[in-house]
Design an enzyme around this catalytic site. Structure first.
Site, PDB file in Angstrom:
ATOM      1  N   GLU A  42      26.980 -40.086   7.722  1.00 40.98           N
ATOM      2  CA  GLU A  42      27.968 -41.165   7.874  1.00 40.98           C
ATOM      3  C   GLU A  42      29.346 -40.575   8.188  1.00 40.98           C
ATOM      4  O   GLU A  42      29.811 -39.680   7.494  1.00 40.98           O
ATOM      5  CB  GLU A  42      28.039 -42.008   6.596  1.00 40.98           C
ATOM      6  CG  GLU A  42      26.710 -42.592   6.143  1.00 40.98           C
ATOM      7  CD  GLU A  42      26.162 -43.682   7.050  1.00 40.98           C
ATOM      8  OE1 GLU A  42      26.864 -44.112   7.990  1.00 40.98           O
ATOM      9  OE2 GLU A  42      25.017 -44.111   6.816  1.00 40.98           O
ATOM     10  N   CYS A 104      27.214 -47.684  -1.531  1.00 43.31           N
ATOM     11  CA  CYS A 104      27.330 -46.430  -0.780  1.00 43.31           C
ATOM     12  C   CYS A 104      28.627 -46.374   0.025  1.00 43.31           C
ATOM     13  O   CYS A 104      29.412 -45.430  -0.115  1.00 43.31           O
ATOM     14  CB  CYS A 104      26.132 -46.247   0.153  1.00 43.31           C
ATOM     15  SG  CYS A 104      24.592 -45.899  -0.709  1.00 43.31           S
ATOM     16  N   HIS A 123      23.044 -40.482   3.812  1.00 49.34           N
ATOM     17  CA  HIS A 123      21.986 -41.387   3.374  1.00 49.34           C
ATOM     18  C   HIS A 123      20.655 -40.662   3.521  1.00 49.34           C
ATOM     19  O   HIS A 123      20.405 -40.030   4.552  1.00 49.34           O
ATOM     20  CB  HIS A 123      21.963 -42.662   4.231  1.00 49.34           C
ATOM     21  CG  HIS A 123      22.758 -43.775   3.655  1.00 49.34           C
ATOM     22  ND1 HIS A 123      23.838 -44.333   4.301  1.00 49.34           N
ATOM     23  CD2 HIS A 123      22.632 -44.448   2.487  1.00 49.34           C
ATOM     24  CE1 HIS A 123      24.338 -45.293   3.552  1.00 49.34           C
ATOM     25  NE2 HIS A 123      23.622 -45.380   2.442  1.00 49.34           N
TER      26      HIS A 123
END
Length: 156
Positions: A42, A104, A123
């Site tokens: 991410e 998250c 993730h």
């Protein structure tokens, strides 16, 4: 350190990490149950859109992480570069600019905010016969070492 699936408690723990430990980099790992044999790197955290209730039935005031925070914060780690340069046999790695609008992404944004961008979020899929703990551990080790190398290159 395991963070609870509770917005406020996760925020408090992230704040404590940055104020007491003062790390060079904080790497967060979250579960993406829908991802099958895929690790997702991410790039940024988003401040708004947190309407889904946490494990205690709450969501952040105004649906945002930091009332005075910017719309999004980018990691100082270039996830796209990592994604292009790393391969781990048996598991795919992909790049993302949207960690979702739940704990998250909330945790990631909060950590980026308190750490001035010196945070990363990965993730990971559920463990399975194809994604074993050993394979996932080796993949995370490879990724985190590459992140630390990027941190070292920034200081030069």
């Amino acid at each position: 350190m395991q963070l609870p699936v509770v917005y406020q408690k996760a925020k408090e723990k992230v704040f404590k990490i940055w104020t007491t430990l003062q790390p060079l980099l904080t790497v967060h790992v979250g579960l993406a149950p829908s991802a099958k044999a895929i690790i997702i790197l991410e790039q940024c955290g988003k401040n708004k859109g947190y309407q889904e209730m946490d494990a205690c039935g709450f969501h952040p005031e105004g649906g945002c992480c930091m009332l005075d925070g910017p719309e999004k914060i980018e990691s100082t780690i270039n996830m796209k570069t990592l994604w292009k340069s790393i391969s781990v046999e048996g598991i795919d790695i992909i790049f993302s600019r949207d960690a979702g609008r739940y704990i998250c992404d909330y945790t990631y944004y909060t950590s980026l905010y308190y750490g001035n961008g010196r945070a990363a979020f990965i993730h990971v899929p559920l463990l399975s016969t194809s994604v074993t703990a050993d394979l996932l551990g080796k993949a995370l080790q490879t990724i985190i070492l590459a992140m630390l190398k990027q941190c070292g290159e920034e200081k030069k």
